[in-house]
Design a protein around this motif. Structure first.
Motif, short mmCIF file in Angstrom:
data_model
loop_
_atom_site.label_atom_id
_atom_site.label_comp_id
_atom_site.label_asym_id
_atom_site.label_seq_id
_atom_site.Cartn_x
_atom_site.Cartn_y
_atom_site.Cartn_z
N ASN A 1 13.33 5.93 3.07
CA ASN A 1 13.89 7.27 2.95
C ASN A 1 13.25 8.02 1.79
O ASN A 1 13.92 8.47 0.85
N PRO A 2 11.92 8.16 1.82
CA PRO A 2 11.22 8.74 0.67
C PRO A 2 11.64 10.17 0.38
O PRO A 2 11.83 10.98 1.28
N ASP A 3 11.80 10.45 -0.92
CA ASP A 3 12.19 11.79 -1.39
C ASP A 3 10.96 12.52 -1.90
O ASP A 3 9.82 12.08 -1.71
N GLY A 4 11.18 13.63 -2.58
CA GLY A 4 10.06 14.44 -3.05
C GLY A 4 9.17 13.71 -4.03
O GLY A 4 7.94 13.85 -3.99
N ASP A 5 9.76 12.93 -4.92
CA ASP A 5 8.97 12.19 -5.90
C ASP A 5 8.14 11.11 -5.22
O ASP A 5 6.97 10.89 -5.55
N ALA A 6 8.74 10.41 -4.25
CA ALA A 6 8.04 9.35 -3.54
C ALA A 6 6.89 9.90 -2.70
O ALA A 6 5.76 9.38 -2.74
N VAL A 7 7.15 10.95 -1.94
CA VAL A 7 6.11 11.54 -1.10
C VAL A 7 5.04 12.20 -1.97
O VAL A 7 3.83 12.03 -1.74
N GLY A 8 5.47 12.95 -2.98
CA GLY A 8 4.51 13.63 -3.84
C GLY A 8 3.60 12.68 -4.58
O GLY A 8 2.38 12.90 -4.67
N SER A 9 4.17 11.61 -5.13
CA SER A 9 3.35 10.66 -5.91
C SER A 9 2.39 9.88 -5.03
O SER A 9 1.23 9.68 -5.41
N THR A 10 2.85 9.45 -3.85
CA THR A 10 1.97 8.67 -2.99
C THR A 10 0.83 9.54 -2.44
O THR A 10 -0.33 9.10 -2.38
N LEU A 11 1.15 10.77 -2.04
CA LEU A 11 0.09 11.66 -1.54
C LEU A 11 -0.89 12.03 -2.64
O LEU A 11 -2.10 12.09 -2.41
N ALA A 12 -0.39 12.29 -3.84
CA ALA A 12 -1.28 12.63 -4.95
C ALA A 12 -2.24 11.48 -5.24
O ALA A 12 -3.45 11.69 -5.43
N LEU A 13 -1.69 10.26 -5.27
CA LEU A 13 -2.54 9.10 -5.53
C LEU A 13 -3.53 8.90 -4.38
O LEU A 13 -4.69 8.54 -4.61
N TRP A 14 -3.07 9.13 -3.14
CA TRP A 14 -3.96 9.04 -1.98
C TRP A 14 -5.14 9.99 -2.12
O TRP A 14 -6.30 9.61 -1.92
N HIS A 15 -4.86 11.25 -2.46
CA HIS A 15 -5.93 12.23 -2.64
C HIS A 15 -6.90 11.76 -3.73
O HIS A 15 -8.13 11.80 -3.54
N TYR A 16 -6.36 11.32 -4.84
CA TYR A 16 -7.19 10.94 -5.98
C TYR A 16 -8.10 9.75 -5.63
O TYR A 16 -9.31 9.78 -5.89
N LEU A 17 -7.52 8.71 -5.03
CA LEU A 17 -8.29 7.51 -4.72
C LEU A 17 -9.36 7.78 -3.66
O LEU A 17 -10.50 7.31 -3.77
N ASN A 18 -9.02 8.53 -2.63
CA ASN A 18 -10.01 8.84 -1.60
C ASN A 18 -11.10 9.77 -2.12
O ASN A 18 -12.26 9.62 -1.74
N ASP A 19 -10.72 10.69 -3.00
CA ASP A 19 -11.73 11.58 -3.57
C ASP A 19 -12.73 10.83 -4.44
O ASP A 19 -13.88 11.26 -4.58
N MET A 20 -12.30 9.68 -5.01
CA MET A 20 -13.22 8.90 -5.82
C MET A 20 -13.94 7.82 -5.00
O MET A 20 -14.65 6.98 -5.55
N GLY A 21 -13.76 7.87 -3.67
CA GLY A 21 -14.52 6.99 -2.80
C GLY A 21 -13.82 5.73 -2.34
O GLY A 21 -14.43 4.91 -1.63
N GLN A 22 -12.56 5.56 -2.71
CA GLN A 22 -11.82 4.39 -2.26
C GLN A 22 -11.28 4.61 -0.84
O GLN A 22 -11.19 5.74 -0.37
#
Length: 338
Positions: A26-47
């Motif tokens: 039941n992810p909330d704003g903090d859970a969705v926001g943090s996971t998506l932000a980390l997803w963007h960051y890691l994929n942008d750096m080539g992971q």
């Protein structure tokens, strides 16, 4: 952020990894926001990173950039299982015990990946090799910002990352009014706005997209509110029948519990929501000042969280649960009236 943790994560990400990022059930704003932000960051750096959520999340969060990339385990179980089995690194965000991820728990318990925990709740378990746990933080999103800063990645923060982090901080701080909001929180938020986070859009998308049925449900909840002035307490009940009558959708009751705290003299607010499908009463608890709803929830309702914001559950009926709750209050009268 601890330099040792930054170095450990930096070393881990120094070579290509197959990464899975997981929020709580039941992810909330903090859970969705943090996971998506980390997803963007890691994929942008080539992971190679993927977010897998245990289940669905509210519609008012589905505007966040690339949220459609999140895999919902309930709908894509086979894909999720394969990704978890093959993962070399698993980030768990906004929870600190594997019991918070529902059906994903046995899969993670069997996974061979290196675990990294990023979380701000109390009493973390020790399943992760790398633990960034800090209960003083306003949100997991603020911690993800700190992580990016610790990895010397501030220049990599895109407007997409910024809006995800801003939204998570905004929602987990009650629009910056909770005691966990520090001067550092405001500094981080200012930097996120500079990086392109549209704060007006975030507030509008999260708080100004009500449906008539949700507002009618709020009216029902407020009508059900019981005020116990002797204990500086107010609680709300919502039965399954009432939820059904108002066409309840996931996320519709978000924030309802906070209305109790808007009453003069009330420092303890609770909402009890019946969930017949799971056979439980879902409980959200909020407080002001020094009264710890974390300790209260852990002691009586198999829950926990933060000192002023926690959750719990009951397997009794709705009526029995509220009766039990009110029977506990005399033991806390001195704390509630201090």
């Amino acid at each position: 952020m601890n330099l040792e943790i930054s170095k450990a994560i930096n070393t881990l990400l120094g070579e290509p990894q197959r990464i899975v990022i997981i929020p709580h059930k039941n992810p909330d704003g903090d859970a969705v926001g943090s996971t998506l932000a980390l997803w963007h960051y890691l994929n942008d750096m080539g992971q190679d990173a993927t977010v897998i959520a245990p289940n669905d999340y509210p519609k008012f969060l589905k505007w966040l950039p690339k949220n459609e990339q999140i895999i919902n385990f309930e709908k894509e179980a086979a894909t999720a299982k394969e990704l978890i089995t093959n993962a070399t690194v698993i980030f768990t965000l906004d929870f600190n015990h594997l019991g918070r991820i529902g059906q994903l728990q046995p899969l993670l318990e069997e996974a061979s990946a290196t675990f990294v925990m990023i979380d701000h709740h109390q009493e973390p378990s020790d399943y992760a090799k790398i633990m960034y746990s800090d209960v003083s933080m306003s949100s997991t999103c603020e911690m993800v910002y700190n992580l990016i800063e610790g990895l010397n990645g501030i220049n990599r923060i895109t407007p997409e990352i910024a809006i995800c982090l801003y939204t998570g901080i905004m929602t987990d701080t009650g629009s910056f009014k909770f005691a966990s909001t520090t001067s550092r929180t405001h500094i981080v938020v200012a930097k996120l706005i500079e990086k392109g986070a549209n704060n007006t859009k975030a507030h509008s998308k999260v708080y100004d997209t009500n449906t008539p049925s949700r507002l009618h449900l709020l009216g029902c909840a407020l009508k059900n509110m019981v005020i116990l002035e002797e204990f500086c307490t107010a609680y709300i009940t919502l039965s399954q029948e009432e939820l059904d009558n108002y066409d309840f959708k996931k996320g519709d009751t978000e924030g309802f519990v906070n209305y109790g705290l808007t009453l003069d003299g009330i420092i303890f607010a609770v909402i009890f929501i019946e969930n017949k499908e799971e056979g439980i009463i879902k409980i959200s608890l909020r407080s002001e000042g020094d009264f710890s709803v974390n300790e209260f929830a852990r002691a009586h309702f198999n829950g926990g969280g933060h000192n002023n914001a926690s959750g719990g559950r009951s397997e009794l009926s709705l009526e029995e649960t509220t009766e039990y709750f009110t029977s506990l209050l005399p033991s806390y009268k001195d704390q509630l009236n201090s």
